[in-house]
Structure formats: C-alpha cells, structure tokens
Design a protein around this motif. Structure first.
Motif, short mmCIF file in Angstrom:
data_model
loop_
_atom_site.label_atom_id
_atom_site.label_comp_id
_atom_site.label_asym_id
_atom_site.label_seq_id
_atom_site.Cartn_x
_atom_site.Cartn_y
_atom_site.Cartn_z
N ILE A 124 0.85 -1.21 0.00
CA ILE A 124 0.00 0.00 0.00
C ILE A 124 0.88 1.25 0.00
N ALA A 125 1.92 1.24 0.85
CA ALA A 125 2.85 2.39 0.89
C ALA A 125 3.53 2.57 -0.46
N THR A 126 3.93 1.47 -1.09
CA THR A 126 4.60 1.55 -2.38
C THR A 126 3.65 2.11 -3.44
N ALA A 127 2.41 1.65 -3.42
CA ALA A 127 1.44 2.12 -4.41
C ALA A 127 1.16 3.61 -4.22
N LEU A 179 9.61 -4.94 -0.08
CA LEU A 179 8.53 -5.80 -0.58
C LEU A 179 9.10 -7.06 -1.24
N GLY A 180 10.19 -6.89 -1.99
CA GLY A 180 10.83 -8.04 -2.64
C GLY A 180 11.33 -9.05 -1.62
N VAL A 181 11.99 -8.57 -0.57
CA VAL A 181 12.52 -9.46 0.48
C VAL A 181 11.37 -10.16 1.20
N LEU A 182 10.31 -9.39 1.55
CA LEU A 182 9.16 -9.98 2.24
C LEU A 182 8.49 -11.05 1.39
#
Lengths: 210, 51
Positions: A124-127, A179-182
């Motif tokens: 959501i933060a990224t978007a 996000l990628g790591v998660l």
C-alpha cells in the motif's frame, strides 16, 4: 588456529537450510490433492502481477517522464504499470480472503501469515508513493492533499510527501526492496511448511497429485 | 484516447451515499468483481491435473 569446519557459520547455515528447506521442498513436483482448487491460484497470480509491475517499472525508470508522458508506447507502458498494480491488489486481496477463511496460520504457519500481512501494508505504501511520483498535476494535487494528513499526524517533517526526490527514492528503491525481500521470505515459508490444508481435511485422505 | 471511453472517464466520479458511508460506483464495481471472482474460485471446479 583455524576454526573446525562444523563450527563455522557457513556450515551451520548450510545445515539449517538443508534441514528446514531441502531442495525437494523448495522445488516440488507434486502437491496435496486439496490444492486442486482455483482459490490456490491467486497467490501465484499476485506474484505474476508483481513481475509485470517490476518489469514495466524498470522500463519507466530508464525512459523517464518525458517519454512516458508524451509517446504512445510510453503511455502504454505507464498504463501497464498502473493496471498491473490494480491486478496485483485485486489478486492479493482475494488471496487474503481465501487464506483468512481457511485460517492459514494453522500448523505453525503464523510467520507466513505475518510476512504476508506486512507485505500487504508495504504494498500500500509503495502504491501510494507511486501516485506521488507521476510528475503531473495529479501527483501534485495528491501530494498537497496528503501533506495535511501527514502533518496532522506529526510526521510531515520526516515523511515529506511534497518532496519528489524522497518519494521517488522510496517508490523505486527502498519500498520495492523491502517488498521483494518480504515476498521471497513469504514464498520460502510456504515452501517450508507446505500449503495449508482445508480445515476439514482428513490426514489420511491427502493423496498426492503429480 | 477518443470515443465513448474518453467521455465516460472524463468526468467526476458518481458517488452512492448511505448516511456516513459513501462509495464511488467505479470502486463498488471493482469490489463486486473481486467478490464474484472469489466466489467463482471456490465454486468452479479446477481442471484435473496429471495423475
């Protein structure tokens, strides 16, 4: 004096990896019978959408706003980036609904559930930072609306939504990295514990489908 | 963008309101499609895989 091999951190890490996630679990070629359902498709559909987001985002980053605001192929790539995000969220929320109603945190899978939930929040933060870095009047309007919200929470000086440089770096570097790591950890945990069985599944009736 | 789609998109969203709750028709449609997809994913039988 050299440390014995069995005490080296590399050997301990290798042993722990092999015990917890052997290659047969990491790259399986069969799944339990209950996985034969469309509801199990939405996790991988979310990852597929994320792949399109990253690929189109890399193209946008290399070509820049002067390209994606003016050329037809730039507009198309920009739209592909936007709509793949919409698909990403739709698939992720349906995945979330499915996992919630099957109580997917059962069977020592609570960390899988938590990494998924945190990945949802980071998405959501990224978007939202994406809306701020369009470099058009829309992003200008959104940032000037958002700043009042962040200032009222007392974090406006630290998280400055009108600072294009800060938002751009958060959107294209910091947040996608988290996000990628998660996502990677989430998928590895699913592979380690296996796909959660239905609540009414009988342990003796879990024949394997190749 | 030209044609009916441009004219359809080129105006402020229409909102439905029930007291304190309001939602745009476009957002409501997206949520309804997601609920339909969720129901379809549970109800529609998955094609048989390799045995």
């Amino acid at each position: 004096m050299s440390t014995p091999t069995h005490e080296m951190w590399t050997a301990r890490l290798r042993g722990a990896w092999q015990r917890n996630l052997p290659i047969e679990k990491l790259l399986p070629d069969d799944q339990p019978a209950y996985v034969v359902s469309w509801i199990y498709v939405f996790g991988v559909a979310t990852i597929a959408a994320l792949g399109v987001i990253i690929a189109s985002g890399v193209v946008l980053a290399f070509q820049g706003p002067a390209w994606y605001h003016t050329s037809d192929i730039g507009n198309f790539t920009n739209s592909m980036h936007f709509w793949s995000v919409q698909m990403f969220f739709a698939f992720m929320v349906i995945h979330l609904w499915g996992k919630f109603w099957m109580a997917a945190w059962r069977g020592n899978r609570v960390r899988t559930w938590i990494t998924g939930a945190v990945a949802f929040v980071v998405s959501i933060a990224t978007a939202f930072t994406g809306y701020l870095v369009q470099t058009n009047f829309d992003s200008q309007w959104i940032s000037f609306e958002a700043k009042d919200g962040f200032n009222s929470m007392g974090v406006g000086a630290w998280f400055t939504v009108t600072n294009l440089g800060q938002m751009l770096l958060l959107h294209v570097a910091f947040l996608p990295l988290i996000l990628g790591v998660l996502t990677l950890v989430h998928v590895l945990m699913v592979r380690r514990r296996g796909v959660v069985p239905p609540i009414d599944a009988v342990p003796g009736n879990m024949e394997v489908h190749k | 963008m030209t044609g009916w789609l441009a004219s359809f998109l080129d105006h402020p969203a229409t909102y439905l309101k029930w007291g304190w709750f309001q939602i745009s028709i476009s957002n409501l449609i997206v949520i309804l499609i997601m609920l339909a997809l969720f129901a379809a994913a549970i109800l529609i039988k998955f094609p048989k895989g390799r045995e």
